[in-house]
Design an enzyme around this catalytic site. Structure first.
Site, mmCIF file in Angstrom:
data_model
loop_
_atom_site.group_PDB
_atom_site.id
_atom_site.type_symbol
_atom_site.label_atom_id
_atom_site.label_comp_id
_atom_site.label_asym_id
_atom_site.label_seq_id
_atom_site.Cartn_x
_atom_site.Cartn_y
_atom_site.Cartn_z
ATOM 1 N N HIS A 8 0.815 -1.216 0.000
ATOM 2 C CA HIS A 8 0.000 0.000 0.000
ATOM 3 C C HIS A 8 0.852 1.272 0.000
ATOM 4 O O HIS A 8 2.053 1.254 0.320
ATOM 5 C CB HIS A 8 -0.928 0.010 1.221
ATOM 6 N N GLU A 81 -2.196 -7.148 7.339
ATOM 7 C CA GLU A 81 -0.871 -7.068 7.928
ATOM 8 C C GLU A 81 -0.787 -7.959 9.160
ATOM 9 O O GLU A 81 -1.821 -8.321 9.750
ATOM 10 C CB GLU A 81 -0.549 -5.614 8.300
#
Length: 214
Positions: A8, A81
């Site tokens: 990202h 994550e």
């Protein structure tokens, strides 16, 4: 099949060197800029669909890169994550390091002896869930002729790439560095086997500082 695995864009917590994990921090304006530059660099690619971590920073990055292609985008929890539990929000690099940062920094400097806090994930658990995602992608017959964007996070992306390279060692997890924001790795899947074609491709000109556990 082609997988385009991307980390990202930047968030405020990235800039402040704060641990994010499962905390849902959005992209900042610079992160959106990086994603837009990446989208421009990838505009000539046919992308049939995308899979993303459901966290906002990864999902918005995928949306920006996919642009007006009309390609479907699917959330997948396996791309989240690593959960860092009570370490999330901790500033642990540079001049603003906080109490507890030394314990956390073992995650980078002495990974074998890193002890996750209560409620957090282990690296082995991360390897398992990201590996399950990758195996499913490689085995699904209907995806074998598709080009697929995969939007995820620094540690999760490292786990995916390590698996493709045949490295499942916890002690050697950081044989390579944390992928920079919006770095793209192209993976070809042939006969169910993934192979890295290009790794860490950057489509923007700006310098993005790397994580340093100092």
């Amino acid at each position: 099949m082609r997988l385009y695995i991307v980390r990202h864009g930047e968030t405020d917590w990235n800039r402040e060197r704060r641990v994010q994990g499962h905390t849902d921090i959005p992209l900042n304006d610079f992160g959106r800029h990086l994603a837009k530059e990446t989208a421009e660099g990838m505009k000539g690619l046919c992308i049939d669909m995308g899979y993303t971590s459901p966290l906002a920073r990864a999902r918005e990055t995928a949306q920006i890169i996919l642009g007006d292609r009309g390609a479907p985008l699917y959330d997948d929890e396996r791309l989240r994550e690593l959960c860092f539990g009570s370490y999330e929000g901790l500033c642990c690099s540079g001049g603003n390091r906080e109490p507890g940062s030394d314990e956390f920094n073992r995650f980078f400097t002495d990974t074998k002896n890193y002890i996750p806090p209560e409620g957090a994930e282990t690296i082995r658990q991360l390897y398992d869930r990201t590996g399950d995602f990758l195996q499913e992608m490689c085995e699904r017959e209907e995806l074998q002729d598709k080009n697929i964007l995969v939007s995820t996070h620094g540690v999760s992306m490292a786990a995916l790439l390590n698996r493709i390279k045949g490295n499942l060692s916890v002690a050697d997890f950081w044989r390579d560095e944390v992928p920079p924001n919006c770095a793209v790795t192209e993976v070809a899947v042939r006969d169910g086997k993934p192979e890295i074609i290009r790794e860490g491709v950057i489509y923007y000109k700006e310098k993005v500082s790397k994580w340093k556990a100092v």
